[in-house]
Design a protein around this motif. Structure first.
Motif, mmCIF file in Angstrom:
data_model
loop_
_atom_site.group_PDB
_atom_site.id
_atom_site.type_symbol
_atom_site.label_atom_id
_atom_site.label_comp_id
_atom_site.label_asym_id
_atom_site.label_seq_id
_atom_site.Cartn_x
_atom_site.Cartn_y
_atom_site.Cartn_z
ATOM 1 N N TYR B 25 5.317 4.647 2.456
ATOM 2 C CA TYR B 25 4.498 3.957 1.475
ATOM 3 C C TYR B 25 4.634 2.466 1.696
ATOM 4 O O TYR B 25 5.608 2.011 2.299
ATOM 5 C CB TYR B 25 4.880 4.347 0.046
ATOM 6 C CG TYR B 25 6.261 3.903 -0.398
ATOM 7 C CD1 TYR B 25 7.379 4.672 -0.085
ATOM 8 C CD2 TYR B 25 6.439 2.747 -1.135
ATOM 9 C CE1 TYR B 25 8.646 4.272 -0.484
ATOM 10 C CE2 TYR B 25 7.694 2.341 -1.546
ATOM 11 C CZ TYR B 25 8.799 3.102 -1.224
ATOM 12 O OH TYR B 25 10.045 2.710 -1.613
ATOM 13 N N SER B 26 3.667 1.727 1.218
ATOM 14 C CA SER B 26 3.665 0.293 1.519
ATOM 15 C C SER B 26 3.713 -0.574 0.276
ATOM 16 O O SER B 26 3.862 -1.794 0.387
ATOM 17 C CB SER B 26 2.438 -0.082 2.346
ATOM 18 O OG SER B 26 1.257 0.292 1.676
ATOM 19 N N ASN B 27 3.612 0.037 -0.908
ATOM 20 C CA ASN B 27 3.567 -0.761 -2.126
ATOM 21 C C ASN B 27 4.939 -0.819 -2.769
ATOM 22 O O ASN B 27 5.425 0.173 -3.313
ATOM 23 C CB ASN B 27 2.549 -0.173 -3.101
ATOM 24 C CG ASN B 27 2.219 -1.113 -4.240
ATOM 25 O OD1 ASN B 27 3.090 -1.838 -4.713
ATOM 26 N ND2 ASN B 27 0.977 -1.110 -4.664
ATOM 27 N N SER B 28 5.568 -1.962 -2.702
ATOM 28 C CA SER B 28 6.909 -2.110 -3.262
ATOM 29 C C SER B 28 6.916 -2.040 -4.783
ATOM 30 O O SER B 28 7.975 -1.930 -5.393
ATOM 31 C CB SER B 28 7.521 -3.435 -2.803
ATOM 32 O OG SER B 28 6.697 -4.514 -3.190
ATOM 33 N N ALA B 29 5.738 -2.087 -5.404
ATOM 34 C CA ALA B 29 5.651 -1.988 -6.867
ATOM 35 C C ALA B 29 5.703 -0.545 -7.354
ATOM 36 O O ALA B 29 5.748 -0.292 -8.556
ATOM 37 C CB ALA B 29 4.362 -2.649 -7.359
ATOM 38 N N SER B 30 5.713 0.417 -6.434
ATOM 39 C CA SER B 30 5.776 1.817 -6.846
ATOM 40 C C SER B 30 7.149 2.149 -7.403
ATOM 41 O O SER B 30 8.170 1.794 -6.819
ATOM 42 C CB SER B 30 5.460 2.723 -5.665
ATOM 43 O OG SER B 30 4.119 2.556 -5.262
#
Lengths: 112, 113
Positions: B25-30
């Protein structure tokens, strides 16, 4: 039943017709979600309900798509003037807040 | 754009072996991740989930590992059985996106007897 129930399980219709898909969530689940899954693909988010309101409609692909939820329970997804690219499996899920989403088996929609 | 994806579209394993299905995954906000199993003609079935404040969680025969440093998620299935044959999806929930799940493209697991 204990799970999410969707109807019909299969729907074949002619291009240009309207279709209505139904979802009965798990009893007591406040959140309800619609997703679309094309053949061999992952799930595409369409819309999310919290109670009867839809705070997130960002995934609806066009204004031909609409959804409503009444009584905090049953939801219907309506597609007007269907097109062939609408052919897919439409999946419904429900959850309690911050709990995993539980899915129904979907409605397989085929547009001729 | 930011997305959840899988390294391998198909994984073939021998019955009894352990299986590992990977997801990037690439979204660190997940802040929440979940694995689903989907059999033909059925809806996705919840397997296991993990929150971003954890790096490992175990269930019955399954383990999910989360490596936030490299944004990698994996599902390990111990003693794989023919009934495990299905498509497996990872999904993420972003902490600024309500309860919407973003799904990866899926990995097909085939178990050879």
């Amino acid at each position: 039943g204990a799970g999410v129930s969707q109807s019909p399980s299969n729907k074949v219709t002619e291009k240009g017709k309207d279709v209505e898909l139904r979802c009965d969530p798990i009893s007591g689940h406040t959140a309800l979600y619609w997703y679309r899954q094309s053949l061999g693909q992952g799930l595409e988010f369409l819309i999310y309900f919290q109670g009867n309101s839809a705070p997130d409609k960002s995934g609806l692909p066009s204004d031909r798509f609409s959804a409503e939820r009444t009584g905090g329970s049953v939801s219907t997804l309506t597609i007007q003037r269907t097109q062939q690219e609408d052919s897919a499996v439409y999946l419904c899920a429900s959850s309690l807040n911050n709990q995993p989403q539980h899915f129904g088996d979907g409605t397989r929609l085929s547009i001729l | 754009g930011e997305s959840v994806g899988l390294h391998l579209p198909t994984l073939s394993v021998q019955e009894g072996d352990n299986s590992i299905i990977n997801c990037a995954y690439s979204n660190s906000a997940s802040d929440y991740f979940i694995w689903y199993k989907q059999e033909s003609g059925k809806g996705p079935q919840f397997i296991i989930d993990i929150r971003s404040n954890m790096d490992k969680r175990q269930g019955q025969r399954v383990t999910v590992l989360l490596n936030k440093t490299v944004k990698h998620l994996s599902l390990q299935i111990a003693a794989t059985q023919p009934g495990d044959s299905a498509v497996y999806f990872c999904a993420e929930k972003r902490n600024n996106a309500g309860n919407m799940l973003t799904f990866g493209g899926g990995t097909r697991l085939m178990v050879k007897p």
